[in-house]
Design an enzyme around this catalytic site. Structure first.
Site, PDB file in Angstrom:
ATOM      1  N   VAL A  98      55.846 -15.516 -40.106  1.00  0.00           N
ATOM      2  CA  VAL A  98      54.694 -15.204 -39.255  1.00  0.00           C
ATOM      3  C   VAL A  98      55.210 -14.350 -38.097  1.00  0.00           C
ATOM      4  O   VAL A  98      56.062 -14.811 -37.318  1.00  0.00           O
ATOM      5  CB  VAL A  98      53.999 -16.481 -38.729  1.00  0.00           C
ATOM      6  CG1 VAL A  98      52.817 -16.107 -37.839  1.00  0.00           C
ATOM      7  CG2 VAL A  98      53.542 -17.363 -39.890  1.00  0.00           C
ATOM      8  N   HIS A 102      57.006 -17.425 -32.169  1.00  0.00           N
ATOM      9  CA  HIS A 102      56.789 -18.868 -32.082  1.00  0.00           C
ATOM     10  C   HIS A 102      58.133 -19.568 -32.088  1.00  0.00           C
ATOM     11  O   HIS A 102      59.088 -19.099 -32.702  1.00  0.00           O
ATOM     12  CB  HIS A 102      55.933 -19.374 -33.258  1.00  0.00           C
ATOM     13  CG  HIS A 102      56.481 -18.998 -34.589  1.00  0.00           C
ATOM     14  ND1 HIS A 102      56.311 -17.745 -35.131  1.00  0.00           N
ATOM     15  CD2 HIS A 102      57.216 -19.695 -35.492  1.00  0.00           C
ATOM     16  CE1 HIS A 102      56.909 -17.688 -36.300  1.00  0.00           C
ATOM     17  NE2 HIS A 102      57.478 -18.854 -36.547  1.00  0.00           N
ATOM     18  N   HIS A 104      60.028 -23.086 -33.092  1.00  0.00           N
ATOM     19  CA  HIS A 104      60.002 -24.378 -33.789  1.00  0.00           C
ATOM     20  C   HIS A 104      60.689 -25.397 -32.878  1.00  0.00           C
ATOM     21  O   HIS A 104      61.840 -25.196 -32.479  1.00  0.00           O
ATOM     22  CB  HIS A 104      60.792 -24.314 -35.095  1.00  0.00           C
ATOM     23  CG  HIS A 104      60.243 -23.376 -36.127  1.00  0.00           C
ATOM     24  ND1 HIS A 104      59.521 -23.811 -37.212  1.00  0.00           N
ATOM     25  CD2 HIS A 104      60.316 -22.032 -36.243  1.00  0.00           C
ATOM     26  CE1 HIS A 104      59.182 -22.772 -37.958  1.00  0.00           C
ATOM     27  NE2 HIS A 104      59.659 -21.675 -37.395  1.00  0.00           N
TER      28      HIS A 104
HETATM   29  P1  5GP Z   1      58.468 -18.947 -39.592  1.00  0.00           P
HETATM   30  O1  5GP Z   1      58.774 -19.120 -41.066  1.00  0.00           O
HETATM   31  O2  5GP Z   1      57.746 -17.640 -39.337  1.00  0.00           O
HETATM   32  O3  5GP Z   1      59.655 -19.140 -38.681  1.00  0.00           O
HETATM   33  O4  5GP Z   1      57.500 -20.134 -39.204  1.00  0.00           O
HETATM   34  C1  5GP Z   1      56.171 -20.178 -39.584  1.00  0.00           C
HETATM   35  C2  5GP Z   1      55.812 -21.635 -39.641  1.00  0.00           C
HETATM   36  O5  5GP Z   1      54.407 -21.716 -39.617  1.00  0.00           O
HETATM   37  C3  5GP Z   1      56.282 -22.355 -40.898  1.00  0.00           C
HETATM   38  O6  5GP Z   1      57.123 -23.432 -40.549  1.00  0.00           O
HETATM   39  C4  5GP Z   1      54.998 -22.822 -41.572  1.00  0.00           C
HETATM   40  O7  5GP Z   1      55.101 -24.113 -42.157  1.00  0.00           O
HETATM   41  C5  5GP Z   1      54.002 -22.787 -40.419  1.00  0.00           C
HETATM   42  N1  5GP Z   1      52.630 -22.507 -40.827  1.00  0.00           N
HETATM   43  C6  5GP Z   1      52.219 -21.492 -41.624  1.00  0.00           C
HETATM   44  N2  5GP Z   1      50.889 -21.531 -41.779  1.00  0.00           N
HETATM   45  C7  5GP Z   1      50.449 -22.579 -41.035  1.00  0.00           C
HETATM   46  C8  5GP Z   1      49.146 -23.118 -40.798  1.00  0.00           C
HETATM   47  O8  5GP Z   1      48.118 -22.646 -41.280  1.00  0.00           O
HETATM   48  N3  5GP Z   1      49.079 -24.213 -39.989  1.00  0.00           N
HETATM   49  C9  5GP Z   1      50.197 -24.766 -39.422  1.00  0.00           C
HETATM   50  N4  5GP Z   1      49.996 -25.824 -38.642  1.00  0.00           N
HETATM   51  N5  5GP Z   1      51.432 -24.279 -39.631  1.00  0.00           N
HETATM   52  C10 5GP Z   1      51.557 -23.196 -40.429  1.00  0.00           C
END
Ligand code: 5GP
Length: 116
Positions: A98, A102, A104
Site C-alpha cells: 500500500v 503507514h 506497522h
Molecule cells: P504493507 O504490505 O504495504 O507494508 O502493509 C499493508 C498492510 O495493510 C498489510 O499488513 C495488510 O494486511 C493491511 N491491509 C490491507 N488491506 C487492508 C484492509 O482493507 N483493512 C485493514 N485493516 N488492513 C489492510
C-alpha cells in the site's frame, strides 16, 4: 481523485471500508491490521496521502513522522506494556503493498530476532 486512485487507507479514513479503528487524531488514524502478524498488530497512518513511503515522509514532514511514533508508543503502552516494533516496509521488494505511508506497530510477545 477517483476511487481507484485513492488508497485503501484513505477509504478506511473516510469510513467507506470497515476497519477496527483504535485511535484517531486530526492528522492520524490507527486501526487493526486485517492480517495480523503479531499479538498486537496495528497500522498507524497519516490522513494525508501525500507521502508514499517513510523516506518521503521523513524529508517532507518530520513532525508528522514524530506524531506517528508517539501514537505508536501510546498504543503499545495501552495494549502491550509499552514495548513495540515499528516497521515501515518501503518498496515492493521489501513487502510494501500500500503506497500510502503507514507504520506497522507490532507488540505483544514477539520472537527474538525475527522481523515480524
Ligand atoms: P504493507 O504490505 O504495504 O507494508 O502493509 C499493508 C498492510 O495493510 C498489510 O499488513 C495488510 O494486511 C493491511 N491491509 C490491507 N488491506 C487492508 C484492509 O482493507 N483493512 C485493514 N485493516 N488492513 C489492510
Amino acid at each position: 481523485m477517483s476511487d481507484t486512485e485513492r488508497s485503501i487507507f484513505s477509504r478506511i479514513i473516510a469510513r467507506e471500508i470497515p476497519a477496527t479503528i483504535v485511535a484517531e487524531t486530526d492528522t492520524l488514524i490507527a486501526f487493526e491490521d486485517i492480517a495480523p502478524q503479531a499479538p498486537v498488530h496495528l497500522l498507524v497512518v497519516p490522513k494525508t496521502e501525500d507521502y508514499r513511503n517513510v523516506t518521503e515522509l521523513a524529508s517532507g514532514n518530520p513532525a508528522l513522522m514524530a506524531e506517528m511514533v508517539a501514537l505508536a508508543q501510546q498504543l503499545a503502552t495501552e495494549r502491550a506494556g509499552g514495548d513495540f516494533r515499528l516497521v515501515f516496509n518501503t518498496g515492493p521488494s521489501a513487502g510494501q503493498t500500500v503506497f500510502h505511508v503507514h507504520a506497522h506497530v507490532l507488540a505483544g510477545t514477539l520472537g527474538e530476532g525475527t522481523l515480524a
